[in-house]
Design a protein around this motif. Structure first.
Motif, PDB file in Angstrom:
ATOM      1  N   ALA A  77      -2.649  -2.254  -3.054  1.00  0.00           N
ATOM      2  CA  ALA A  77      -3.202  -1.273  -3.993  1.00  0.00           C
ATOM      3  C   ALA A  77      -3.858  -0.114  -3.240  1.00  0.00           C
ATOM      4  CB  ALA A  77      -4.209  -1.948  -4.920  1.00  0.00           C
ATOM      5  N   MET A  80      -1.248   2.207  -2.019  1.00  0.00           N
ATOM      6  CA  MET A  80      -0.633   2.969  -3.105  1.00  0.00           C
ATOM      7  C   MET A  80      -1.559   4.076  -3.606  1.00  0.00           C
ATOM      8  SD  MET A  80       1.246  -0.230  -5.069  1.00  0.00           S
ATOM      9  CE  MET A  80       2.230   0.694  -6.255  1.00  0.00           C
ATOM     10  N   PHE A  81      -2.840   3.779  -3.701  1.00  0.00           N
ATOM     11  CA  PHE A  81      -3.799   4.786  -4.179  1.00  0.00           C
ATOM     12  C   PHE A  81      -4.304   5.694  -3.049  1.00  0.00           C
ATOM     13  CE2 PHE A  81      -4.491   2.072  -8.007  1.00  0.00           C
ATOM     14  CZ  PHE A  81      -4.519   3.067  -8.981  1.00  0.00           C
ATOM     15  N   LEU A  88     -11.678   0.267  -5.032  1.00  0.00           N
ATOM     16  CA  LEU A  88     -10.735   0.089  -6.141  1.00  0.00           C
ATOM     17  C   LEU A  88     -11.320  -0.827  -7.212  1.00  0.00           C
ATOM     18  CD1 LEU A  88      -7.421  -0.445  -4.146  1.00  0.00           C
ATOM     19  CD2 LEU A  88      -8.048   1.567  -5.482  1.00  0.00           C
ATOM     20  N   GLU A  92      -7.481  -1.061 -11.436  1.00  0.00           N
ATOM     21  CA  GLU A  92      -6.577  -0.304 -10.552  1.00  0.00           C
ATOM     22  C   GLU A  92      -5.723  -1.249  -9.709  1.00  0.00           C
ATOM     23  OE1 GLU A  92      -9.110   3.825  -9.891  1.00  0.00           O
ATOM     24  OE2 GLU A  92      -9.654   2.043  -8.729  1.00  0.00           O
ATOM     25  N   ALA A  96      -1.650  -1.479  -9.779  1.00  0.00           N
ATOM     26  CA  ALA A  96      -0.808  -1.328  -8.589  1.00  0.00           C
ATOM     27  C   ALA A  96       0.146  -2.506  -8.434  1.00  0.00           C
ATOM     28  CB  ALA A  96      -1.688  -1.183  -7.350  1.00  0.00           C
TER      29      ALA A  96
ATOM     30  N   VAL B  11      -1.435   4.342 -10.871  1.00  0.00           N
ATOM     31  CA  VAL B  11      -1.100   4.518  -9.457  1.00  0.00           C
ATOM     32  C   VAL B  11       0.201   5.294  -9.312  1.00  0.00           C
ATOM     33  CG1 VAL B  11       0.201   2.358  -9.040  1.00  0.00           C
ATOM     34  CG2 VAL B  11      -1.149   3.379  -7.208  1.00  0.00           C
ATOM     35  N   SER B  14      -0.435   8.896  -9.717  1.00  0.00           N
ATOM     36  CA  SER B  14      -1.055   9.376  -8.487  1.00  0.00           C
ATOM     37  C   SER B  14      -0.003   9.594  -7.392  1.00  0.00           C
ATOM     38  CB  SER B  14      -2.109   8.356  -8.037  1.00  0.00           C
ATOM     39  OG  SER B  14      -2.506   8.576  -6.730  1.00  0.00           O
TER      40      SER B  14
END
Lengths: 162, 120
Positions: A77, A80-81, A88, A92, A96, B11, B14
């Motif tokens: 995650a 990805m972010f 996170l 979130e 992900a 995500v 983003s």
């Protein structure tokens, strides 16, 4: 396991999908997200506390289940972010993992007979998880290790016994 | 002048936004919606230069979103960014009026190739 999976693809050896091919596809998805990985034993020997899945229904019926450790879900995650894992939110991280299994499941769907439909992803978390998909049996499993930990994928196919 | 990014995954919105920047499309504002229905409302209220939409979403799918736009008379350029890139889906996308379909995983080059003509 892989023999059963191959047989489920209309019994045509030319249509067979190897675990190596699938593992490589997973590696490409992870690489596109900035996560380098390498193949490992399918049975990772670690407790996989997170499970994301999508189902495929239509000309071929089954499910794609992805399992991660708490560390590997956070690491994935974060990649990805492009954020630190510590900032996170739980939402979130689930988002992900759901998107990752959606990407992997979509790629696998593309290798299978058409037409078929991909479900929205489902993500569950908990200790000692043992998920099952009614009417389906696991036919293939493979895993890769990323910097933050293992990611395992199990493909389930509609069982003729059901 | 804005691009509307529609995906139920935060995500992925983003990542799409980041990839647009990496591909050189950094002069556009990015607006977001988290499903097809919200995207349709947003695109009709304030038409974007381009819609980039996921296919598989709750509330309203991407293909329903595109059909709704065209039924409402909108000719805004529309591209899919989706995990599924089969011939069948590409055919459905094109028939419904999509300009392109980008399959995940993608790179900045993929975006540049697909979007350059639409945004030129």
């Amino acid at each position: 396991m892989s023999q059963t999976f191959e047989a489920s693809l209309a019994g045509d050896p030319a249509e067979a999908i190897s675990p190596e091919e699938l593992s490589e596809a997973l590696g490409e998805v992870l690489s596109s997200l900035g996560l380098e990985s390498f193949p490992i034993e399918a049975n990772t020997g670690q407790e996989l506390d997170v499970s994301g899945s999508v189902t495929i229904s239509g000309e071929w019926n089954g499910a794609v289940q992805m399992e991660l450790t708490d560390a590997s879900q956070r690491g994935t995650a974060a990649a990805m972010f492009l954020l630190d894992p510590d900032v996170l939110s739980a939402e979130e991280i689930v988002d992900a993992v759901g998107e990752l299994v959606n990407m992997v499941g979509g790629g696998i769907k593309g290798m299978l007979p058409e037409p078929s439909r991909l479900s929205l992803p489902t993500v569950v978390q908990g200790h000692d998880l043992h998920l099952s998909f009614p009417g389906m049996a696991p036919v293939l499993r493979y895993a890769r290790a990323s910097e933050s930990g293992p990611i395992a994928v199990t493909i389930w196919a509609e069982s003729s016994d059901s | 002048m804005h691009i509307l990014v529609v995906d139920d995954s935060k995500v992925m919105r983003s990542i799409v936004t980041r990839t647009l920047r990496q591909a050189g499309f950094d002069s556009y504002d990015i607006h977001e919606a988290d499903n097809g229905r919200a995207g349709l409302d947003a695109a009709l209220a304030q038409p974007p230069l381009l819609v980039l939409s996921d296919w598989n979403m709750p509330e309203m799918s991407g293909i329903e979103f595109l059909t709704g736009l065209r039924d409402a008379g909108s000719t805004v350029p529309f591209g899919f960014v989706t995990s599924e890139g089969s011939d069948e889906m590409r055919g459905r996308a094109e028939s419904a009026g999509a300009s392109f379909l980008i399959a995940k995983p993608f790179t900045a080059d993929t975006f540049r190739d697909a979007l350059s003509e639409v945004l030129s």
